[in-house]
Motif scaffolding. Structure first.
Motif, mmCIF file in Angstrom:
data_model
loop_
_atom_site.group_PDB
_atom_site.id
_atom_site.type_symbol
_atom_site.label_atom_id
_atom_site.label_comp_id
_atom_site.label_asym_id
_atom_site.label_seq_id
_atom_site.Cartn_x
_atom_site.Cartn_y
_atom_site.Cartn_z
ATOM 1 N N UNK A 62 -14.015 -12.055 8.311
ATOM 2 C CA UNK A 62 -14.204 -10.724 7.732
ATOM 3 C C UNK A 62 -13.652 -9.633 8.640
ATOM 4 N N UNK A 63 -13.794 -9.775 9.947
ATOM 5 C CA UNK A 63 -13.284 -8.735 10.853
ATOM 6 C C UNK A 63 -11.766 -8.632 10.782
ATOM 7 N N UNK A 64 -11.094 -9.730 10.534
ATOM 8 C CA UNK A 64 -9.636 -9.718 10.391
ATOM 9 C C UNK A 64 -9.252 -9.083 9.057
ATOM 10 N N UNK A 65 -10.015 -9.407 8.007
ATOM 11 C CA UNK A 65 -9.742 -8.761 6.706
ATOM 12 C C UNK A 65 -9.906 -7.248 6.832
ATOM 13 N N UNK A 66 -10.929 -6.796 7.580
ATOM 14 C CA UNK A 66 -11.130 -5.352 7.762
ATOM 15 C C UNK A 66 -9.934 -4.700 8.454
ATOM 16 N N UNK A 67 -9.376 -5.366 9.464
ATOM 17 C CA UNK A 67 -8.181 -4.846 10.132
ATOM 18 C C UNK A 67 -7.034 -4.741 9.129
ATOM 19 N N UNK A 68 -6.892 -5.749 8.283
ATOM 20 C CA UNK A 68 -5.825 -5.743 7.279
ATOM 21 C C UNK A 68 -6.022 -4.634 6.249
ATOM 22 N N UNK A 69 -7.275 -4.400 5.842
ATOM 23 C CA UNK A 69 -7.546 -3.331 4.878
ATOM 24 C C UNK A 69 -7.131 -1.973 5.441
ATOM 25 N N UNK A 70 -7.484 -1.737 6.704
ATOM 26 C CA UNK A 70 -7.114 -0.456 7.334
ATOM 27 C C UNK A 70 -5.591 -0.335 7.457
ATOM 28 N N UNK A 71 -4.939 -1.427 7.807
ATOM 29 C CA UNK A 71 -3.478 -1.408 7.941
ATOM 30 C C UNK A 71 -2.806 -1.140 6.596
ATOM 31 N N UNK A 72 -3.342 -1.713 5.527
ATOM 32 C CA UNK A 72 -2.770 -1.496 4.195
ATOM 33 C C UNK A 72 -2.819 -0.023 3.825
ATOM 34 N N UNK A 73 -3.948 0.602 4.075
ATOM 35 C CA UNK A 73 -4.085 2.029 3.757
ATOM 36 C C UNK A 73 -3.186 2.895 4.641
ATOM 37 N N UNK A 74 -3.136 2.565 5.907
ATOM 38 C CA UNK A 74 -2.358 3.363 6.858
ATOM 39 C C UNK A 74 -0.854 3.264 6.604
ATOM 40 N N UNK A 75 -0.379 2.051 6.271
ATOM 41 C CA UNK A 75 1.066 1.823 6.162
ATOM 42 C C UNK A 75 1.561 1.737 4.724
ATOM 43 N N UNK A 76 0.625 1.659 3.777
ATOM 44 C CA UNK A 76 0.957 1.548 2.358
ATOM 45 C C UNK A 76 1.701 0.250 2.033
ATOM 46 N N UNK A 77 1.390 -0.797 2.799
ATOM 47 C CA UNK A 77 1.943 -2.126 2.528
ATOM 48 C C UNK A 77 0.891 -2.935 1.793
ATOM 49 N N UNK A 78 1.311 -3.594 0.727
ATOM 50 C CA UNK A 78 0.379 -4.353 -0.104
ATOM 51 C C UNK A 78 -0.160 -5.581 0.635
ATOM 52 N N UNK A 79 -1.477 -5.753 0.574
ATOM 53 C CA UNK A 79 -2.170 -6.917 1.129
ATOM 54 C C UNK A 79 -2.769 -7.683 -0.043
ATOM 55 N N UNK A 80 -2.438 -8.963 -0.146
ATOM 56 C CA UNK A 80 -2.939 -9.812 -1.226
ATOM 57 C C UNK A 80 -3.746 -10.947 -0.610
ATOM 58 N N UNK A 81 -5.029 -10.982 -0.932
ATOM 59 C CA UNK A 81 -5.916 -12.027 -0.432
ATOM 60 C C UNK A 81 -6.001 -13.125 -1.487
ATOM 61 N N UNK A 82 -5.703 -14.356 -1.093
ATOM 62 C CA UNK A 82 -5.707 -15.487 -2.019
ATOM 63 C C UNK A 82 -6.838 -16.424 -1.603
ATOM 64 N N UNK A 83 -7.738 -16.706 -2.561
ATOM 65 C CA UNK A 83 -8.894 -17.557 -2.272
ATOM 66 C C UNK A 83 -9.322 -18.286 -3.540
ATOM 67 N N UNK A 84 -10.086 -19.367 -3.355
ATOM 68 C CA UNK A 84 -10.588 -20.080 -4.524
ATOM 69 C C UNK A 84 -11.998 -19.625 -4.890
ATOM 70 N N UNK A 85 -12.375 -18.479 -4.373
ATOM 71 C CA UNK A 85 -13.649 -17.857 -4.737
ATOM 72 C C UNK A 85 -13.399 -16.371 -4.947
ATOM 73 N N UNK A 86 -14.325 -15.721 -5.600
ATOM 74 C CA UNK A 86 -14.202 -14.294 -5.841
ATOM 75 C C UNK A 86 -14.395 -13.555 -4.521
ATOM 76 N N UNK A 87 -13.532 -12.595 -4.253
ATOM 77 C CA UNK A 87 -13.638 -11.785 -3.049
ATOM 78 C C UNK A 87 -13.812 -10.326 -3.430
ATOM 79 N N UNK A 88 -14.737 -9.674 -2.787
ATOM 80 C CA UNK A 88 -14.881 -8.241 -2.981
ATOM 81 C C UNK A 88 -13.950 -7.547 -1.994
ATOM 82 N N UNK A 89 -13.124 -6.652 -2.512
ATOM 83 C CA UNK A 89 -12.195 -5.912 -1.665
ATOM 84 C C UNK A 89 -12.407 -4.421 -1.872
ATOM 85 N N UNK A 90 -11.993 -3.620 -0.906
ATOM 86 C CA UNK A 90 -12.110 -2.173 -1.087
ATOM 87 C C UNK A 90 -11.257 -1.714 -2.271
#
Length: 157
Positions: free
Chosen positions: A21-49
């Motif tokens: 989760x701490x790595x996902x949080x870093x990625x979320x902040x980076x996506x907002x800051x740089x406007x680069x799309x982050x796509x999380x792929x999982x076999x379960x439902x994930x809550x994202x910002x």
């Protein structure tokens, strides 16, 4: 393809089933800051910002289903965040970069050795040898990950 068409912007793909989760949080902040799309792929439902730069893709359960989804969609120039060495080998072959959650980049120079070590450890476990799991993620790992991610993001501008 139109000769005047701009190349697709790079995206960051995340093998999210095992991504801390701490790595996902870093990625979320980076996506907002740089406007680069982050796509999380999982076999379960994930809550994202709520963000136009962050999305989750749920795939059916099963071995390597998320890996296959990423490997089929990744493009040259993209980044993949994964701990999975065979997935890293697949995305490197497609011209994408790969980084593990500890900030260790996968490279074409080191991937064969990493695959051999992984296979050897699997053989040991198959023979009943206790090999232990990965060490806990420490602050220095998070810092190394953030630094490597920032280096990659800086090259995308």
């Amino acid at each position: 393809m139109d000769a005047n068409a701009l190349p697709a912007p790079p995206r960051i793909w995340v093998d999210a089933d095992a991504c801390p989760a701490v790595i996902r949080d870093i990625l979320y902040r980076a996506a907002e800051r740089t406007r680069i799309e982050v796509i999380l792929v999982a076999n379960r439902w994930l809550q994202t910002p709520s963000s136009r730069f962050i999305r989750a893709m749920q795939v059916p359960g099963g071995p390597d289903v998320a890996d296959d989804a990423i490997a089929e969609r990744v493009a040259a120039g993209d980044m993949v965040i994964t701990q999975d060495i065979p997935l890293a080998a697949r995305v490197l072959a497609r011209g994408a970069a790969a980084l593990d959650p500890r900030g260790e980049p996968f490279s074409s120079d080191s991937i064969a050795q990493r695959l051999s070590i992984r296979d050897f450890m699997a053989e040991l476990r198959g023979a009943g040898v206790q090999t232990g799991g990965p060490a806990s993620l420490h602050a220095r790992d998070r810092q190394a990950f953030a630094a490597r991610l920032d280096q990659w993001l800086a090259r995308q501008r």
